[in-house]
Design a protein around this motif. Structure first.
Motif, PDB file in Angstrom:
ATOM      1  N   TYR A 173      41.266  40.380  40.418  1.00 11.96           N
ATOM      2  CA  TYR A 173      41.910  39.658  39.329  1.00 11.96           C
ATOM      3  C   TYR A 173      41.044  38.481  38.887  1.00 11.96           C
ATOM      4  CZ  TYR A 173      45.064  36.505  36.901  1.00 11.96           C
ATOM      5  OH  TYR A 173      45.617  35.654  35.973  1.00 11.96           O
ATOM      6  N   TYR A 203      39.455  37.989  35.225  1.00 10.44           N
ATOM      7  CA  TYR A 203      39.909  36.825  34.462  1.00 10.44           C
ATOM      8  C   TYR A 203      38.714  36.000  33.978  1.00 10.44           C
ATOM      9  CZ  TYR A 203      42.978  32.995  33.078  1.00 10.44           C
ATOM     10  OH  TYR A 203      43.662  32.046  32.349  1.00 10.44           O
ATOM     11  N   LEU A 245      44.372  31.321  36.934  1.00  8.57           N
ATOM     12  CA  LEU A 245      43.319  31.931  37.738  1.00  8.57           C
ATOM     13  C   LEU A 245      43.680  31.916  39.219  1.00  8.57           C
ATOM     14  CD1 LEU A 245      40.449  33.113  37.953  1.00  8.57           C
ATOM     15  CD2 LEU A 245      39.579  30.777  38.061  1.00  8.57           C
ATOM     16  N   ILE A 305      44.611  37.770  28.134  1.00  4.17           N
ATOM     17  CA  ILE A 305      44.312  36.868  29.238  1.00  4.17           C
ATOM     18  C   ILE A 305      45.197  37.185  30.440  1.00  4.17           C
ATOM     19  CG2 ILE A 305      44.520  34.474  30.025  1.00  4.17           C
ATOM     20  CD1 ILE A 305      42.042  34.888  28.448  1.00  4.17           C
ATOM     21  N   HIS A 341      43.391  27.053  32.210  1.00 10.29           N
ATOM     22  CA  HIS A 341      43.243  28.362  32.836  1.00 10.29           C
ATOM     23  C   HIS A 341      43.195  28.357  34.363  1.00 10.29           C
ATOM     24  CE1 HIS A 341      42.788  30.605  29.125  1.00 10.29           C
ATOM     25  NE2 HIS A 341      42.028  29.632  28.678  1.00 10.29           N
ATOM     26  N   SER A 392      44.509  40.831  32.627  1.00 17.69           N
ATOM     27  CA  SER A 392      43.053  40.723  32.490  1.00 17.69           C
ATOM     28  C   SER A 392      42.295  41.989  32.847  1.00 17.69           C
ATOM     29  CB  SER A 392      42.540  39.572  33.364  1.00 17.69           C
ATOM     30  OG  SER A 392      42.890  39.803  34.727  1.00 17.69           O
TER      31      SER A 392
END
Length: 450
Positions: free
Chosen positions: A76, A80, A25, A125, A21, A128
């Motif tokens: 974001y 997330y 991210l 995901i 992730h 988000s």
């Protein structure tokens, strides 16, 4: 559980989160409807709620949730991380509720890792902001399961009431977790308390009736009319059977696509050094977990219960599939495996791992290779989708090396295009909904390489 094992388990999960992730991210961004939620941060709580309730008039708690979280430093990255937190919390409640199936640390790690790769519902995901309601729905359902488990263990009516209050809250927030009601209904048998089934069934039916009354009668009168997914007006038997049959095909097509696109996914992975690193690291990590499991002593399978138990989980699986198809059918929509909004399949991303864990508790170690095969298929399909989400490959032919060196502000982000050779993206989003007048089974299932 010893502290060393607990730290080892947490370290592996944290490592996996970073590997999978962290790139998204760092280099992901809001998508389409996410900016609608992001803009709510410019208004007061009351004004935000007054605006978003127009779009969520049948889901008032989702409107409250969005109005609340945008009071913080909404970005974001924040949304997330909140999504990942909801997944981890949901996993924790599920593991506690099915504790006897998660005695081995191995199963806890595997379950969480599978849930962190939502290959069936990746928009929860990637998008988000707006799509977080999918994971929120699962989280609320997991709390319901937690209290249901307490009821089955302690026979406390108070916990049964709590469980069903959370179920009602789930329906008034977002109904993505609806197919998981099959677990609520089969839990008395899974927890060896079949006598409680009658109470669970009655209360679940009561929740469905109450939620229906709120969504179709009370809330539409209070807010912006009826925009519920329960589109039952003028719904004829022929139409229902047509939609239901189409969604059966689309459900089977989901698993077909995992295999049909497998080699194309491998081609994408081995064409990029960073994807190779992610891919190999995840496989090595999974093999290490499996190795730890092989070092543990085998549990003795109770043969007299095995046949009945396998029959139970088979019935549970079939009923789950029925509810999943029914949910899409009653809303007159098609299962959308690829696209910018597949949060309706988030229940599948949690049910499949739980099903595997429960099943493998009753299988000898020699069958563990099949669990690795499942992970192999999932991670191979997921990584290319994630990579293409980070950047729109068709517009800018950037390798991940170039991606690292560029400023995040200059990136053009993808809109969930699956960049396979000769992939027809025009048909990809064309059949998210359909009607009697234009119902083409062939095109509906043609979401694959041409």
């Amino acid at each position: 559980m010893s502290y060393s094992k607990l730290y080892s388990q947490n370290f592996i999960i944290l490592l996996f989160i970073l590997i999978i992730h962290l790139p998204l991210l760092l280099y992901g961004d809001f998508q389409q409807d996410d900016f609608y939620i992001f803009n709510l941060s410019n208004f007061s709580f009351i004004d935000s709620f007054s605006e978003v309730i127009l779009q969520f008039s049948n889901r008032p708690f989702a409107a409250i949730f969005f109005s609340f979280i945008t009071r913080f430093f909404f970005s974001y990255e924040f949304s997330y991380i909140l999504n990942i937190a909801l997944i981890l919390l949901s996993c924790n409640f599920i593991i506690i509720s099915f504790e006897k199936y998660f005695i081995k640390i191995f199963f806890k790690e595997i379950f969480i890792i599978f849930c962190l790769i939502p290959v069936f519902s990746y928009s929860v995901i990637f998008s988000s902001g707006m799509q977080i309601t999918g994971n929120l729905s699962i989280f609320i359902w997991s709390v319901s399961i937690f209290y249901l488990n307490r009821f089955l263990k302690e026979n406390s009516l108070r916990h049964l009431i709590y469980s069903n209050l959370y179920l009602t809250l789930m329906f008034l927030t977002y109904e993505s977790a609806f197919p998981l009601l099959t677990i609520n209904l089969t839990m008395p048998f899974l927890q060896n308390n079949a006598k409680a089934f009658k109470h669970v069934l009655i209360t679940v039916i009561a929740v469905l009736i109450i939620s229906f009354i709120f969504q179709k009668i009370i809330l539409p009168e209070m807010f912006n009319g009826d925009i519920s997914r329960l589109r039952i007006e003028n719904f004829q038997i022929r139409s229902f059977l047509l939609y239901f049959s189409g969604n059966i095909i689309l459900f089977l097509n989901i698993f077909y696509l995992l295999f049909a696109n497998f080699f194309s996914s491998l081609k994408i992975i081995f064409g990029n050094l960073f994807l190779i690193f992610q891919y190999c690291t995840c496989l090595i990590l999974f093999i290490f977990i499996c190795y730890k499991f092989y070092q543990e002593k085998s549990d003795v399978i109770k043969k007299n219960r095995e046949k009945n138990f396998i029959l139970l989980i088979l019935i549970m699986s079939l009923f789950f599939v029925f509810l999943l198809i029914f949910m899409h059918t009653i809303s007159k929509s098609a299962m959308n495996f690829y696209g910018i909004n597949n949060r309706a399949l988030v229940s599948l991303s949690f049910f499949v791992p739980l099903f595997l864990i429960i099943l493998f508790n009753y299988l000898p170690k020699k069958y563990l290779i099949y669990l690795f095969f499942c992970f192999f298929i999932v991670i191979t399909n997921y990584l290319p989708i994630q990579y293409n989400n980070i950047i729109y490959i068709k517009e800018r032919n950037l390798s991940f090396k170039n991606l690292i060196s560029e400023s995040k502000k200059n990136l053009t982000h993808s809109i969930f295009l699956i960049h396979y050779d000769n992939f027809d993206t025009n048909d990809l989003f064309k059949y998210t909904t359909y009607s009697d007048d234009n119902f083409d089974f062939q095109n509906m299932i043609n979401f694959k390489e041409t």
